[in-house]
Design a protein around this motif. Structure first.
Motif, mmCIF file in Angstrom:
data_model
loop_
_atom_site.group_PDB
_atom_site.id
_atom_site.type_symbol
_atom_site.label_atom_id
_atom_site.label_comp_id
_atom_site.label_asym_id
_atom_site.label_seq_id
_atom_site.Cartn_x
_atom_site.Cartn_y
_atom_site.Cartn_z
ATOM 1 N N MET A 42 0.696 -0.710 0.198
ATOM 2 C CA MET A 42 -0.251 0.122 -0.027
ATOM 3 C C MET A 42 0.589 1.375 -0.326
ATOM 4 O O MET A 42 1.973 1.150 0.375
ATOM 5 N N THR A 44 0.088 4.992 -0.202
ATOM 6 C CA THR A 44 -0.994 6.505 0.682
ATOM 7 C C THR A 44 -0.989 7.977 -0.458
ATOM 8 O O THR A 44 -0.012 7.677 -0.888
ATOM 9 N N LEU A 70 -3.552 2.049 -3.213
ATOM 10 C CA LEU A 70 -3.683 3.095 -2.396
ATOM 11 C C LEU A 70 -4.716 3.058 -1.312
ATOM 12 O O LEU A 70 -5.356 2.183 -1.246
ATOM 13 N N GLY A 71 -3.992 3.807 -0.361
ATOM 14 C CA GLY A 71 -4.387 4.080 1.204
ATOM 15 C C GLY A 71 -5.144 5.569 0.903
ATOM 16 O O GLY A 71 -4.308 6.943 0.321
ATOM 17 N N GLY A 72 -5.750 6.118 1.278
ATOM 18 C CA GLY A 72 -6.747 7.473 1.516
ATOM 19 C C GLY A 72 -8.204 7.481 2.183
ATOM 20 O O GLY A 72 -8.822 6.586 1.494
ATOM 21 N N SER A 73 -8.451 8.169 2.080
ATOM 22 C CA SER A 73 -9.954 8.584 2.691
ATOM 23 C C SER A 73 -9.933 10.135 2.246
ATOM 24 O O SER A 73 -11.504 10.541 2.347
ATOM 25 N N VAL A 104 -2.985 3.902 9.674
ATOM 26 C CA VAL A 104 -3.680 3.635 8.882
ATOM 27 C C VAL A 104 -4.603 4.007 9.638
ATOM 28 O O VAL A 104 -5.489 4.970 8.843
ATOM 29 N N GLY A 107 -5.104 7.901 10.346
ATOM 30 C CA GLY A 107 -4.983 8.334 8.969
ATOM 31 C C GLY A 107 -6.314 8.139 8.448
ATOM 32 O O GLY A 107 -7.087 9.165 7.360
ATOM 33 N N PHE A 109 -8.050 6.681 6.970
ATOM 34 C CA PHE A 109 -8.173 4.813 5.835
ATOM 35 C C PHE A 109 -7.806 3.385 6.462
ATOM 36 O O PHE A 109 -7.458 3.112 7.064
#
Length: 332
Positions: A42, A44, A70-73, A104, A107, A109
């Motif tokens: 992963m 971000t 991908l990581g995110g929100s 995670v 953050g 996500f």
């Protein structure tokens, strides 16, 4: 559903794993299977927007088909990161809704987003609008006190409504309170029947199962039960020869490659030389090769030579060749 390269390869995939499935690992795995879909660890969205993009995103063309996770929100950040990543030529962009690590959660996500399917749908829609390749989602069956049989169907319905046609479902809850990331890989019980049931309910979606799969026989069993794909994680990393060398034949119905683990080692040597010539360290590559001879005579010597010598100053391909001689001596 029309199968693109990544979707066709998703019949069996090597799962994204933090700190493990980097570009060196993926190159090794590709030498062992032409067909299995490979995932990055992963990355971000903020890291892509503000960090060293080449270090985070560059990969060897030999790795195709390869997917970026991908990581995110934040939908806008994810859309921007998707546009940037797409220029690197990935075959798929995957959104992580499954990682349970502390960083995670802080953050907002990863697995915690199982609690916010509407936000995940917004993120997915933004990524789809920005991506020339398929966007997919990897999720858990639920988190903490959620009831998976209630949560998972709603999650799939909501997020697929934003345009996601392909999901990989880790068949465990993530316990964000009280369990470490390592414990989250083993302690919560697997619920394969629920994931199989989701395929029956959402027949129009491409659903892959992830979690606890340790052999090609198990992959075949899940496919025979109706799943569209299966992700193999730790087993593919710790014993890649057992999982990957026969996958093209057993899972994809292709002629056997005829390659063995010894040949894979020889094929890695030019890659190692290029990596060293560019300023890299031997151990950055060989740490992913330790399990190549798992369960075979000489495996201990192979691991020992690499573990003791790969990190020494000036270490080069001769270390790998010396380690291989330990295996060959037992095969003689």
């Amino acid at each position: 559903m029309i199968l693109n390269a990544a979707t066709a390869a998703a019949r069996m995939a090597s799962a994204p794993m933090m700190d493990w499935t980097d570009r060196h690992c993926r190159y090794l795995h590709r030498l062992m299977s032409r067909r299995v879909l490979l995932y990055t660890e992963m990355v971000t969205a903020p890291a892509i927007l503000h960090g060293d993009r080449d270090r985070l995103l560059a990969f060897d063309p030999a790795e195709h088909p390869v997917a970026l996770q991908l990581g995110g929100s934040d939908p806008h950040e994810l859309a921007r990161a998707t546009r940037i990543a797409a220029d690197y030529g990935y075959d798929e962009i995957n959104l992580n809704i499954g990682c349970p690590s502390d960083r995670v959660q802080s953050g907002c996500f990863g697995a915690v987003l199982m609690e916010q399917p509407d936000l995940v749908a917004d993120c997915a829609a933004a990524m789809i609008a920005a991506s020339p390749v398929e966007v997919t989602v990897k999720c858990r069956i639920g988190v903490d006190e959620q009831e998976p049989r209630e949560v998972l169907p709603r999650f799939l319905e909501t997020v697929s409504g934003a345009g996601i046609d392909r999901f990989a479902i880790h068949a465990r809850k993530a316990w964000l309170q009280g369990l470490s990331p390592k414990q989250n890989r083993d302690v919560p019980p697997l619920d394969y029947p629920l994931v199989h049931e989701m395929k029956q309910v959402f027949a129009h979606l491409h659903l892959s199962l992830n979690g606890g799969v340790t052999s090609l026989d198990e992959v075949q069993n899940h496919l025979a039960a109706g799943m569209d794909g299966v992700m193999v994680g730790r087993a593919a990393y710790h014993d890649p020869a057992a999982i990957l060398l026969a996958a093209d034949q057993v899972i994809f119905g292709e002629p056997p490659s005829g390659r063995c683990a010894e040949q894979v080692v020889h094929l890695m040597l030019p890659y190692i030389e290029r990596h060293l010539a560019s300023g890299g360290k031997l151990g950055q590559v060989t740490r992913h090769m330790l399990g190549l001879f798992a369960g075979r005579p000489g495996a201990r010597g192979w691991r020992q030579v690499i573990s003791e010598a790969a990190h020494r100053p000036g270490a080069g391909p001769e270390v790998v060749e010396a380690a291989l001689s330990e295996v060959m001596a037992h095969a003689a």
